[in-house]
Write a protein that holds these residues in place. Structure first.
Motif, PDB file in Angstrom:
ATOM      1  N   LEU A   3      -8.942   1.766  -8.252  1.00 16.31           N
ATOM      2  CA  LEU A   3      -7.960   0.715  -8.558  1.00 16.31           C
ATOM      3  C   LEU A   3      -6.898   1.159  -9.558  1.00 16.31           C
ATOM      4  O   LEU A   3      -7.007   2.223 -10.158  1.00 16.31           O
ATOM      5  N   ASN A   4      -5.939   0.237  -9.737  1.00 17.48           N
ATOM      6  CA  ASN A   4      -4.811   0.416 -10.680  1.00 17.48           C
ATOM      7  C   ASN A   4      -4.032   1.707 -10.456  1.00 17.48           C
ATOM      8  O   ASN A   4      -4.026   2.569 -11.338  1.00 17.48           O
ATOM      9  N   PRO A   5      -3.354   1.924  -9.396  1.00 16.55           N
ATOM     10  CA  PRO A   5      -3.279   1.015  -8.244  1.00 16.55           C
ATOM     11  C   PRO A   5      -4.386   1.310  -7.228  1.00 16.55           C
ATOM     12  O   PRO A   5      -5.003   2.384  -7.280  1.00 16.55           O
ATOM     13  N   LEU A   6      -4.540   0.372  -6.303  1.00  9.97           N
ATOM     14  CA  LEU A   6      -5.539   0.539  -5.254  1.00  9.97           C
ATOM     15  C   LEU A   6      -5.234   1.773  -4.408  1.00  9.97           C
ATOM     16  O   LEU A   6      -4.136   1.938  -3.903  1.00  9.97           O
ATOM     17  N   LYS A   7      -6.257   2.646  -4.303  1.00  7.99           N
ATOM     18  CA  LYS A   7      -6.075   3.831  -3.468  1.00  7.99           C
ATOM     19  C   LYS A   7      -7.220   3.919  -2.475  1.00  7.99           C
ATOM     20  O   LYS A   7      -8.392   3.855  -2.849  1.00  7.99           O
ATOM     21  N   ILE A   8      -6.883   4.017  -1.205  1.00  9.95           N
ATOM     22  CA  ILE A   8      -7.870   4.160  -0.138  1.00  9.95           C
ATOM     23  C   ILE A   8      -7.489   5.387   0.674  1.00  9.95           C
ATOM     24  O   ILE A   8      -6.384   5.462   1.199  1.00  9.95           O
ATOM     25  N   GLU A   9      -8.419   6.357   0.734  1.00  9.04           N
ATOM     26  CA  GLU A   9      -8.110   7.657   1.338  1.00  9.04           C
ATOM     27  C   GLU A   9      -6.769   8.158   0.778  1.00  9.04           C
ATOM     28  O   GLU A   9      -6.603   8.147  -0.426  1.00  9.04           O
ATOM     29  N   ASN A  10      -5.825   8.549   1.621  1.00 13.14           N
ATOM     30  CA  ASN A  10      -4.585   9.067   1.034  1.00 13.14           C
ATOM     31  C   ASN A  10      -3.477   8.010   0.932  1.00 13.14           C
ATOM     32  O   ASN A  10      -2.304   8.323   0.867  1.00 13.14           O
ATOM     33  N   ARG A  11      -3.876   6.723   0.924  1.00 14.37           N
ATOM     34  CA  ARG A  11      -2.877   5.655   0.885  1.00 14.37           C
ATOM     35  C   ARG A  11      -2.977   4.855  -0.412  1.00 14.37           C
ATOM     36  O   ARG A  11      -4.086   4.493  -0.841  1.00 14.37           O
TER      37      ARG A  11
END
Lengths: 215, 781
Positions: free
Chosen positions: A51-59
């Protein structure tokens, strides 16, 4: 899975009050007509994230609302549901030949896709006993930019999985489709969604009348 | 080189690229094909592994490399494609490289917003960039229309052979609804070299689909299945090599020749296929007379009715609709004919003072967006035929060629190129021959000419033409004799416009019906008739039973079981128009208006009956007594009355027009319900609406306003993202200094914001829009 509609919700979408009305039967008739044309599909993936910012895989999904939504969660589900492409042609036909069906079916199908989404979420919830699900949150709500839809599509490959595509202006095709994020948490969380996070809040006719589109 | 390779019993493709790239340890960018430049050794390494595993053809690493998907890449997509092909070529040596092309990444019209012509341009760029490959492969396609754009782009911009591969769900349909048979019929007609399926399912789930493809074509069939289905937790595929191989052994028995793997497969899978598969000779399949829409194929295996109503010849109302670009009128004829039982629709839009090719393009696209039956493109204008063929989704019929050399030499190449069937009329430079023998001779000449262009016999349909028996009584027998020969001896399908026979005679329906029955007995399979004619459709239904096509009379019984001895119900007094419109009863309004037309002038009915009735409904709506759906119901019922009045007026070459208004849902937005409601209400008040549709390009709005000298434009947008395009559209109208006012509407707009983006008016709802229109055109509302 039986997909239903909420009569009062459909009527609210149509700008009507909840009093019994002759339209009620028209809605039911239309429901019976559209039901065989449904081709519902869903796809989801469960991700780890930071989080902070939300990161999922490479996004990266820059959004304070998302940080808030997921701050007690350890994983996030991205879910997409659709009523399928078969109804699209019927919708186009209504546009030409029956404007009444056109407007009523639009409201009706919105209620139906929401019902379908809720049922899939309930089904998923069953797979995580002892865990709590956060509210479902989607691009276009609150400060989560609608353009993040593209990232969701890339992560889930929704074109290939369930035949949902994005237009350059981030509209989903087939139109009666929903995507959302849901946090999986050990503790229950209060409501995050509602009028405050809705980007229609300034112009919403229902809200002006002191009502809400939610069930 | 592909020809030589196909002499092998089995041709091996490669396996997944994506899976291998992610497992290689390289950092994967958002646009994966950038690796062709940033990590070429990794890509070449993967290609090499597949060649070592036994691949005869490897796919370049270019699946998503197109200008739409790469609009935000820092690399030039043309260069990435070139590098992708070069990387593969470098490793391939004597093996072949296929230029790999996946879906563009956004859906084409009618469901999506990408135009067919734009899709063509995107593919063209890829194909020109990748022309160093040995063949082109389109794969993972779920939209037949997109595939057609690709095939045309490949054929027109390279000489490379084409492999076409779609993905299907287990129900045998692609996501956009294309059946396996529609795909095979269309792709084969367009001249692809290898046909098959990839992705979407594992090999076990694909068995039925693969078998169906093998049973439909003599082209080499390819399969590239996933390694099972993905796990949502891990995104991994579940099928081991042995199970995967087992399914492929079944594919070989169906006659598959070209094999590889898709998502989740690795060189191990290809190696297993290479070492273990044994080929089986494929059964030869008999070619059938089949045409297709974008979703469904139609085999001409008995009588199939071609609906004749989309044709302006002798119809003033239709001509007016063409001049007004009133596409909805044409669409309502399409829907009505299909509902009445037409299996194919003839489409003719030739009339004076319109651009026929442009209209044909528009109408073909629009009709295909609302019905699933194949179309017959009917024109005497070569350009209009080509325009229709080009944008048609599926395999259509061309109507028509005849025995004239010039017709044959100009139209048949188009029929071949665009993969159509063709109607040949037995007429030539000397007119319609009076003997059956001469008609047969022309039919033979047409067939031979078609064969010489590579058109198959089964795709040539002959129309032996009929004249009216009123003036040439002996000709009916000559037509029938010729038909009998062409059907039974030459073995061709027969088309015939039936109703000419009765011209000039009383009780035409009886004559038409009788002639139709006799013609079917003489081999007519494709009667061109009005499917709304119950008499004619009844004859067709009865003939299907007698000829044994309607097995156990099932269709016939279903159709007529409730018709026995139905007493004629006498209709009572008709309602008054206020009640009928108020209750939204379409049939009643129709009846009342028909009655009124006997004694009153059309415009009097509009001004003194329909509009006051609508005003009453509008007032109820404004005061909250009724809601929007009820308002629409009333408005639609009033439209039924207006349609009658328009027909009446068009007979006298008159139109109702209290002012012309252009409506459009702005570029990027497909939510057009609001706009459609505004349209119906405006039309009810006698305004002429030029409806540009949804997702309308800015230039198109400007163009229409200029062309029709428009004073009022209505724009709608539903999304915050598309209000921007609304603003741009307004800006363009202002920059062109067009003397028009602009109304805007849409859920996210406010009166204040409408001013900010430069609109003259904000309409809260359709009633509001009518009040504004009345004001602008100087009517007191």
């Amino acid at each position: 899975m039986d997909i239903n509609y909420d009569l009062n919700q459909v009527k609210r979408y149509l700008g009507m009050d909840e009093q019994p009305n002759e339209i009620d039967q028209d809605i039911e008739k239309l429901y019976q007509r559209l039901k065989p044309l449904l081709d519902p599909k869903y796809y989801y993936r469960v991700f780890k994230f930071s989080l902070n910012p939300l990161k999922i895989e490479n996004r990266i999904f820059k959004s304070k609302d998302m940080d808030k939504l997921l701050n007690t969660s350890d994983r996030v589900i991205i879910l997409a549901v659709t009523l399928g492409g078969k109804i699209e042609q019927e919708i186009r036909r209504f546009n030409v030949a029956n404007k009444f069906n056109s407007i009523v079916s639009d409201a009706l199908l919105s209620s139906m896709v929401e019902d379908y989404q809720e049922k899939i979420i309930d089904q998923l919830r069953g797979e995580y006993p002892g865990k709590y699900f956060t509210d479902a949150f989607a691009p276009g709500y609150g400060d989560l930019d609608i353009n993040f839809q593209r990232d969701i599509f890339d992560l889930l490959q929704l074109e290939k999985r369930i035949g949902v595509n994005l237009t350059p202006t981030m509209l989903m095709v087939p139109r009666k489709s929903i995507t959302c994020f849901i946090g999986i948490s050990d503790i229950a969380q209060g409501k995050v969604t509602g009028c405050d996070t809705c980007n229609m809040k300034e112009t919403c006719q229902l809200r002006k009348a002191g009502k809400s589109c939610a069930r | 080189m592909l020809d030589k390779l196909l002499e092998k019993d089995i041709v091996f493709l490669d396996g997944a690229m994506g899976t291998m790239v992610f497992d290689s340890g390289v950092e994967v960018p958002k646009h994966v094909e950038e690796l062709n430049v940033t990590a070429p050794e990794v890509i070449k390494g993967i290609h090499k592994q597949y060649i070592d595993a036994g691949s005869d053809i490897i796919y370049s690493f270019t699946f998503s490399a197109n200008r739409y998907k790469y609009s935000d890449s820092e690399y030039d997509v043309v260069d990435l494609i070139k590098r992708g092909v070069a990387n593969a070529k470098e490793v391939a040596k004597d093996k072949l490289v296929a230029l790999d092309i996946g879906p563009i990444g956004t859906l084409l019209e009618p469901s999506g917003t990408l135009k067919f012509e734009e899709a063509y341009e995107i593919f063209k760029e890829v194909i020109v960039a990748g022309n160093g490959a040995d063949l082109v492969v389109f794969e993972t396609m779920s939209d037949l229309y997109e595939l057609k754009a690709g095939i045309l782009a490949a054929k027109e911009n390279s000489d490379l052979p084409i492999m076409a591969s779609m993905t299907f769900e287990q129900n045998g349909r692609s996501f956009t609804g294309t059946s396996v048979r529609a795909f095979v019929t269309t792709a084969e007609s367009l001249g692809v070299d290898i046909i098959g399926v990839n992705c979407s399912l594992g090999p076990i789930e694909l068995k039925g689909i693969v078998r169906e493809i093998c049973d439909l074509t003599n082209l080499p069939v390819m399969v590239k299945a996933n390694a099972g289905l993905p796990n949502p937790q891990t995104d991994e595929y579940d099928l081991d090599v042995a199970t995967f191989l087992g399914a492929y052994q079944d594919f070989m028995r169906y006659g598959v020749k070209v094999v590889g793997g898709c998502c989740g497969t690795t060189p191990e899978y290809i190696k297993a296929l290479h070492e273990n598969l044994i080929s089986h000779p494929k059964d030869i399949v008999g070619y059938k007379s089949t045409i297709s829409s974008g979703t469904d194929a139609l085999e001409i295996d008995g009588v199939k009715v071609i609906g004749e109503r989309i044709n302006p010849t002798g119809k003033k109302r239709f001509k007016q609709a063409l001049l007004d670009e009133d596409i909805d009128y044409i669409l309502s004829l399409a829907i009505e004919q299909v509902d009445a039982g037409a299996s194919i629709l003839d489409v003719n839009v030739g009339t004076l003072n319109i651009d026929e090719p442009e209209m044909m393009t528009k109408v073909v696209k629009a009709i295909q967006s609302v019905v699933d039956v194949p179309l017959q493109i009917d024109s005497s204008d070569l350009k209009a035929i080509e325009a229709g063929l080009r944008v048609y989704n599926g395999k259509p019929i061309v109507n028509s060629v005849n025995g004239e050399k010039e017709k044959l030499e100009t139209i048949l190449p188009l029929v071949k190129k665009y993969g159509a069937s063709v109607v040949g009329l037995t007429i030539d430079e000397n007119g319609i021959p009076s003997t059956s023998e001469k008609r047969i001779q022309i039919a033979k000449d047409i067939l031979n000419a078609a064969l010489s262009y590579g058109i198959k016999k089964e795709d040539v349909y002959i129309d032996a033409l009929t004249l009216t028996v009123a003036s040439s009584q002996d000709q009916a027998q000559e037509t029938l004799k010729a038909m009998n020969y062409i059907s039974n001896v030459m073995g061709l399908q027969l088309v015939l416009g039936v109703s000419n026979i009765s011209f000039g005679l009383p009780n035409r329906p009886l004559m038409n019906q009788t002639f139709l029955t006799v013609a079917m007995t003489n081999g007519l399979t494709l009667p061109i008739i009005n499917p709304n004619s119950k008499l004619l459709m009844d004859s067709v239904n009865a003939y299907q039973v007698i000829s044994g096509k309607d097995i156990d009379s099932n269709h016939y019984i279903e159709k007529y079981k409730n018709e026995v001895d139905q007493p004629v119900v006498k209709t009572g007094e008709s309602m008054d128009i206020f009640t009928a419109v108020n209750k939204g009863l379409e049939n009643e309004v129709h009846k009342v208006v028909a009655e009124l037309l006997k004694t009153k002038e059309p415009l009097e009915i509009v001004n003194e009956y329909l509009i006051p009735a609508l005003d009453a409904v509008g007032n109820n709506y404004e005061s909250g007594k009724i809601f929007l759906p009820q308002l629409i119901k009333s408005a639609s019922s009033a439209s039924a009355g207006f349609e009658l009045i328009k027909q009446q007026l068009s007979q006298k070459d008159e139109v109702i027009n209290r002012g012309t208004i252009v409506l459009a849902t702005v570029k990027g937005d497909v939510h057009d319900i609001g706009k459609n409601i505004v349209k119906v209400i405006l039309e009810n008040y006698g305004f002429k609406v030029i409806d540009l549709g949804k997702d309308v390009a800015i230039e198109e709005v400007v163009e229409a306003v200029k062309k029709h000298e428009i004073k009022l434009v209505g724009l709608s947008a539903l999304m915050t993202t598309t209000v921007k395009n609304m603003e741009e559209t307004i800006k363009a109208l202002r920059e062109n200094e067009l003397d028009c006012q602009i109304i805007v509407g849409g859920a996210v707009l406010t009166p204040e914001h409408s001013k900010v983006i430069g609109a003259d008016f904000y309409a809260r709802d359709a009633k509001d829009a009518v009040d504004i229109a009345n004001e602008v055109f100087g009517y007191v509302s």
